[in-house]
Design a protein around this motif. Sequence first.
Motif, PDB file in Angstrom:
ATOM      1  N   GLY A 163       0.813  -1.217   0.000  1.00  0.00           N
ATOM      2  CA  GLY A 163       0.000   0.000   0.000  1.00  0.00           C
ATOM      3  C   GLY A 163       0.839   1.256   0.000  1.00  0.00           C
ATOM      4  O   GLY A 163       0.549   2.224  -0.724  1.00  0.00           O
ATOM      5  N   LEU A 195       2.402   1.856  -3.460  1.00  0.00           N
ATOM      6  CA  LEU A 195       1.430   2.418  -4.405  1.00  0.00           C
ATOM      7  C   LEU A 195       1.124   3.872  -4.083  1.00  0.00           C
ATOM      8  O   LEU A 195       0.914   4.688  -4.991  1.00  0.00           O
ATOM      9  N   SER A 243      -4.588   2.900  -2.632  1.00  0.00           N
ATOM     10  CA  SER A 243      -3.441   2.656  -1.756  1.00  0.00           C
ATOM     11  C   SER A 243      -3.769   2.966  -0.306  1.00  0.00           C
ATOM     12  O   SER A 243      -3.353   2.236   0.609  1.00  0.00           O
TER      13      SER A 243
END
Length: 563
Positions: free
Chosen positions: A114, A117, A152
């Motif tokens: 996450g 991203l 994200s």
Amino acid sequence: MANDDETPLLNDTVDGVVDHEGRPILRSKSGGWRSAGFIIGVEIAERFAYCGIASNLISYLTGPLGQSTAAAAANVNAWDGTASLLPLLGAFVADSFLGRYRTIILANLLYILGLALLTLSAILPSLGASDCQTNEIMPCSSQIQVILLFVSLYIVAVAQGGHKPCVQAFGADQFDGQDPEECKARSSFFNWWYFGICFGFLVTVSILSYVQDNISWAIGFGIPCIAMILGLVVFLFGTRTYRYSIRRDEKNAFVRISRVFIAAFRNRHTSSSTISAKEESRGILPHESYKQFKFLNKALLATDGLNEDMTVCSMDEVEEAKAVLRLVPIWVTCLVYGIVGAQCPTFFTKQGATMERTIVPGFDIPPASLQSFESLAILVSIPIYDRAIVPIARAFTGKPSGITMLQRIGTGMFLSVISMVIAALVEIKRLQTTQEYDLVDTPGVTVPMSVGWLVPQYLLFGISEAFTMVGLQEFFYDQVPTELRSVGLSLYLSIFGVGSFLSSFLISIIEEATGGDGRDSWFSNNLNRAHLDYYYWLLTGLSSVALFTYLYFSRSYIYNKKG
């Protein structure tokens, strides 16, 4: 890893735990502060990463992404609320299927994805900057960037859902609650655990917010990603020293508690006198909480179709279910505290952005770094509490923790009420200053009022956290069945998740009620025409009502004593 078929533990081992290969483990070679240190290390990295996003997210949304103040605050609260509620799911998965250790590792890998991203989403505008035209109303941001940003963010929220309830429960599991010395150490663990969290947060708001505001958002999001990778490595280093819990009961705790409610419902037409007579004939001794939630006592009787003399649930199982129910009033009355906590990274930060923040010529304090005062208050308060207040209180009360968990929580709630009173008064002063200098309609001009006026509300709320947050962690860990401790800590986290959602809901309702028809709402983008002071007074009133309600329920609370 541990499983349900482990061999009996030896006399010189810690009861109920094994090593990473499922073998009995010696007390002297496992657990304690040595193992807790690795676990606190990964938590510091996680808090550094999460707060690196949350503490300044409103500035990113209202800046590069061009959202309004109200919309950005609502988005921050919705994301933060989701991140605080998902631990309920993560804890269920950990306690029922994967175990805490495996869940922590999987959650950290997802966390790293996450954050990677998120960093990519911040890089995208610079990659296409030559083809993009910016304006004052809407800074340059593509639809792909916005989608990637929120994808994200919610990957990070899911990752936190697995990490948060498990890592703290796993850390507390390294101390044996049946050993007097380790029991004291476990109570101290919750203090130093929160100390570590706040240290990570302090570094975040002191350094990372400056990087994000003045150097690059991409770098500001990339650094937390690197921190999470290092944190995972530190956690894995401690694998051989950890104590892993084993299950002694074939029945899952969720199943046991569910059986109590089902059996009580089936016997709902049975009279209380019938229950008392049958219990007395079997020699069942009533617990001190017998008169609480009396409808659950009906689970002690056989349901239709079963032998009349056979109980469906044991007294221990009924008490286990009652222990979970007793948490509900405490949980509900703490929700307003969660709403108050949602103001620090949102409206407090936006207030600071309008005020004089210059320390030396050419250097202004980033608005988000004001939250460092909250962390400083906690970092100072916790050692004083742990090393000075607790020993003194222990001498008078005889309790290992000095004061009860509920007394500690209530003290912090009272301090949070005072912090909101101060916040309202400071905002009144700020609005008066804008009128005195004729700045009401020039929101881009710095209000000639030092940002230092905001420091007291941050400090006082930080001190309140040292009491309430740590108290809630210990309370929800200690007062649930042993197998559900991850779920217990997720209930603590959900207070702030629901609090964030309630804050977002309040903002939406107030925005709709006070805005429109050319009027400036309480949360106008021009804070010089807004009325955050009214909102703070509203929160003061709600907090006061919640505090008195909490005191009512806490006075009758019966602690679930283990061992």
